[in-house]
Design a protein around this motif. Structure first.
Motif, PDB file in Angstrom:
ATOM      1  N   ALA A  78       0.823  -1.213   0.000  1.00 58.34           N
ATOM      2  CA  ALA A  78       0.000   0.000   0.000  1.00 58.34           C
ATOM      3  C   ALA A  78       0.855   1.260   0.000  1.00 58.34           C
ATOM      4  O   ALA A  78       0.568   2.206  -0.729  1.00 58.34           O
ATOM      5  N   VAL A  79       1.919   1.276   0.793  1.00 57.82           N
ATOM      6  CA  VAL A  79       2.746   2.493   0.876  1.00 57.82           C
ATOM      7  C   VAL A  79       3.762   2.590  -0.263  1.00 57.82           C
ATOM      8  O   VAL A  79       4.426   3.609  -0.402  1.00 57.82           O
ATOM      9  N   ASN A  80       3.869   1.526  -1.071  1.00 58.62           N
ATOM     10  CA  ASN A  80       4.786   1.540  -2.211  1.00 58.62           C
ATOM     11  C   ASN A  80       4.058   1.472  -3.556  1.00 58.62           C
ATOM     12  O   ASN A  80       4.652   1.112  -4.575  1.00 58.62           O
ATOM     13  N   ASN A  81       2.778   1.799  -3.535  1.00 59.52           N
ATOM     14  CA  ASN A  81       1.975   1.877  -4.762  1.00 59.52           C
ATOM     15  C   ASN A  81       1.898   0.579  -5.547  1.00 59.52           C
ATOM     16  O   ASN A  81       1.897   0.580  -6.773  1.00 59.52           O
ATOM     17  N   VAL A  82       1.857  -0.541  -4.822  1.00 60.43           N
ATOM     18  CA  VAL A  82       1.592  -1.834  -5.439  1.00 60.43           C
ATOM     19  C   VAL A  82       0.175  -2.205  -5.010  1.00 60.43           C
ATOM     20  O   VAL A  82      -0.097  -2.348  -3.815  1.00 60.43           O
ATOM     21  N   CYS A  83      -0.707  -2.328  -5.974  1.00 59.54           N
ATOM     22  CA  CYS A  83      -2.114  -2.599  -5.665  1.00 59.54           C
ATOM     23  C   CYS A  83      -2.374  -4.108  -5.683  1.00 59.54           C
ATOM     24  O   CYS A  83      -2.432  -4.732  -6.744  1.00 59.54           O
ATOM     25  N   VAL A  84      -2.521  -4.688  -4.490  1.00 61.74           N
ATOM     26  CA  VAL A  84      -2.814  -6.117  -4.352  1.00 61.74           C
ATOM     27  C   VAL A  84      -4.326  -6.300  -4.462  1.00 61.74           C
ATOM     28  O   VAL A  84      -5.096  -5.651  -3.749  1.00 61.74           O
ATOM     29  N   LEU A  85      -4.729  -7.202  -5.333  1.00 65.18           N
ATOM     30  CA  LEU A  85      -6.151  -7.483  -5.534  1.00 65.18           C
ATOM     31  C   LEU A  85      -6.578  -8.788  -4.871  1.00 65.18           C
ATOM     32  O   LEU A  85      -7.729  -8.926  -4.478  1.00 65.18           O
ATOM     33  N   GLU A  86      -5.665  -9.723  -4.781  1.00 67.77           N
ATOM     34  CA  GLU A  86      -5.951 -11.011  -4.131  1.00 67.77           C
ATOM     35  C   GLU A  86      -4.684 -11.506  -3.441  1.00 67.77           C
ATOM     36  O   GLU A  86      -3.577 -11.250  -3.919  1.00 67.77           O
ATOM     37  N   TYR A  87      -4.874 -12.230  -2.334  1.00 67.00           N
ATOM     38  CA  TYR A  87      -3.741 -12.803  -1.607  1.00 67.00           C
ATOM     39  C   TYR A  87      -4.245 -14.062  -0.921  1.00 67.00           C
ATOM     40  O   TYR A  87      -5.189 -14.010  -0.136  1.00 67.00           O
ATOM     41  N   VAL A  88      -3.645 -15.175  -1.224  1.00 69.51           N
ATOM     42  CA  VAL A  88      -3.953 -16.418  -0.517  1.00 69.51           C
ATOM     43  C   VAL A  88      -2.630 -17.130  -0.279  1.00 69.51           C
ATOM     44  O   VAL A  88      -1.727 -17.100  -1.119  1.00 69.51           O
ATOM     45  N   ASP A  89      -2.481 -17.715   0.891  1.00 63.96           N
ATOM     46  CA  ASP A  89      -1.249 -18.408   1.245  1.00 63.96           C
ATOM     47  C   ASP A  89      -1.587 -19.841   1.643  1.00 63.96           C
ATOM     48  O   ASP A  89      -2.629 -20.096   2.255  1.00 63.96           O
ATOM     49  N   VAL A 116      -2.215 -11.602  -6.521  1.00 61.74           N
ATOM     50  CA  VAL A 116      -2.635 -10.977  -7.774  1.00 61.74           C
ATOM     51  C   VAL A 116      -2.558  -9.473  -7.574  1.00 61.74           C
ATOM     52  O   VAL A 116      -3.111  -8.944  -6.603  1.00 61.74           O
ATOM     53  N   ILE A 117      -1.835  -8.800  -8.482  1.00 62.08           N
ATOM     54  CA  ILE A 117      -1.693  -7.348  -8.414  1.00 62.08           C
ATOM     55  C   ILE A 117      -2.302  -6.721  -9.666  1.00 62.08           C
ATOM     56  O   ILE A 117      -2.502  -7.396 -10.674  1.00 62.08           O
ATOM     57  N   SER A 118      -2.572  -5.437  -9.581  1.00 63.65           N
ATOM     58  CA  SER A 118      -3.116  -4.729 -10.736  1.00 63.65           C
ATOM     59  C   SER A 118      -2.062  -4.644 -11.838  1.00 63.65           C
ATOM     60  O   SER A 118      -0.858  -4.678 -11.566  1.00 63.65           O
ATOM     61  N   SER A 119      -2.518  -4.515 -13.060  1.00 65.73           N
ATOM     62  CA  SER A 119      -1.595  -4.457 -14.204  1.00 65.73           C
ATOM     63  C   SER A 119      -0.719  -3.209 -14.178  1.00 65.73           C
ATOM     64  O   SER A 119       0.324  -3.173 -14.818  1.00 65.73           O
ATOM     65  N   GLN A 120      -1.106  -2.174 -13.410  1.00 69.38           N
ATOM     66  CA  GLN A 120      -0.302  -0.959 -13.300  1.00 69.38           C
ATOM     67  C   GLN A 120       0.808  -1.087 -12.250  1.00 69.38           C
ATOM     68  O   GLN A 120       1.660  -0.209 -12.131  1.00 69.38           O
ATOM     69  N   SER A 121       0.810  -2.164 -11.485  1.00 64.72           N
ATOM     70  CA  SER A 121       1.778  -2.327 -10.394  1.00 64.72           C
ATOM     71  C   SER A 121       3.084  -2.926 -10.900  1.00 64.72           C
ATOM     72  O   SER A 121       3.122  -3.637 -11.907  1.00 64.72           O
ATOM     73  N   ASP A 122       4.151  -2.643 -10.179  1.00 64.04           N
ATOM     74  CA  ASP A 122       5.484  -3.123 -10.510  1.00 64.04           C
ATOM     75  C   ASP A 122       5.675  -4.523  -9.910  1.00 64.04           C
ATOM     76  O   ASP A 122       5.757  -4.683  -8.692  1.00 64.04           O
ATOM     77  N   ARG A 123       5.741  -5.533 -10.781  1.00 63.19           N
ATOM     78  CA  ARG A 123       5.831  -6.921 -10.327  1.00 63.19           C
ATOM     79  C   ARG A 123       7.144  -7.186  -9.586  1.00 63.19           C
ATOM     80  O   ARG A 123       7.156  -7.910  -8.582  1.00 63.19           O
ATOM     81  N   ALA A 151       6.848 -17.028  -3.161  1.00 63.78           N
ATOM     82  CA  ALA A 151       5.680 -16.288  -3.647  1.00 63.78           C
ATOM     83  C   ALA A 151       5.506 -16.443  -5.153  1.00 63.78           C
ATOM     84  O   ALA A 151       6.481 -16.568  -5.892  1.00 63.78           O
ATOM     85  N   VAL A 152       4.258 -16.404  -5.573  1.00 58.73           N
ATOM     86  CA  VAL A 152       3.890 -16.340  -6.978  1.00 58.73           C
ATOM     87  C   VAL A 152       3.052 -15.076  -7.141  1.00 58.73           C
ATOM     88  O   VAL A 152       2.092 -14.862  -6.392  1.00 58.73           O
ATOM     89  N   ILE A 153       3.448 -14.232  -8.100  1.00 62.55           N
ATOM     90  CA  ILE A 153       2.733 -12.987  -8.323  1.00 62.55           C
ATOM     91  C   ILE A 153       2.247 -12.942  -9.770  1.00 62.55           C
ATOM     92  O   ILE A 153       3.029 -13.165 -10.699  1.00 62.55           O
ATOM     93  N   ASN A 154       0.968 -12.673  -9.925  1.00 63.31           N
ATOM     94  CA  ASN A 154       0.357 -12.565 -11.248  1.00 63.31           C
ATOM     95  C   ASN A 154      -0.351 -11.230 -11.366  1.00 63.31           C
ATOM     96  O   ASN A 154      -0.751 -10.634 -10.372  1.00 63.31           O
ATOM     97  N   TYR A 155      -0.530 -10.810 -12.607  1.00 62.80           N
ATOM     98  CA  TYR A 155      -1.294  -9.596 -12.887  1.00 62.80           C
ATOM     99  C   TYR A 155      -2.742  -9.973 -13.163  1.00 62.80           C
ATOM    100  O   TYR A 155      -3.023 -11.054 -13.685  1.00 62.80           O
TER     101      TYR A 155
END
Length: 157
Positions: A78-89, A116-123, A151-155
């Motif tokens: 949130a403070v680094n402008n990465v928009c997380v849309l989903e998170y499951v562990d 899962v992050i927004s397409s505008q976020s830096d992976r 971790a696995v990160i997808n847009y």
């Protein structure tokens, strides 16, 4: 330095009428309670005569590690402008009952967050923030075994 204090009640509910007259005379069931919160049903691991339908201390430790990491990760995103849309562990842990030097203990844990992050976020940044979250996590800083993060990160398109 700020200090935070916590208190819960662990209420053993496994007396079947004989107390602890023998190892098999009692159930391992308990509740974790705190005012204003729903009780958590607990027991021992089934390997130690516990109720498999209840949370055991080992489950709760692994859940605490994962939840603390997630909370720090979401904050850092949130403070680094990465928009997380989903998170499951789906974390896993390995405990051994003694290795000749120590009694039973956790040997390691591995977090396996799927984010899962927004397409505008830096992976790349989103991936690096997992390392930062690990270093900030109060629970990870309190245990004496390694915690890995795969971790696995997808847009989201």
């Amino acid at each position: 330095m700020r200090e935070h204090n916590y208190a819960v009640t662990i209420n053993w509910i496994g007396n079947t009428g004989e107390g602890t007259a023998s190892y098999t005379a009692y159930q391992r069931d308990f509740t974790v309670e705190s005012p204003g919160k729903a009780p958590i049903p607990g027991s021992a691991d089934p390997a130690f005569r516990g109720n498999p339908e209840c949370w055991n201390p080992e489950d709760m430790l692994l859940a605490s590690i994962s939840a603390c990491h997630k909370l720090w990760y979401l904050h850092l995103c949130a403070v680094n402008n990465v928009c997380v849309l989903e998170y499951v562990d789906h974390p896993v842990g390995r405990m051994i009952e003694g290795d000749g030097q120590r009694k039973g203990h956790f040997k390691e844990a591995e977090l396996r967050p799927q984010v899962v992050i927004s397409s505008q976020s830096d992976r790349d940044l989103a991936m690096r923030l997992h390392d930062d979250a690990h270093h900030e996590c109060f629970i990870a800083n309190s245990v004496n075994f390694p915690i890995k993060c795969r971790a696995v990160i997808n847009y989201r398109n």
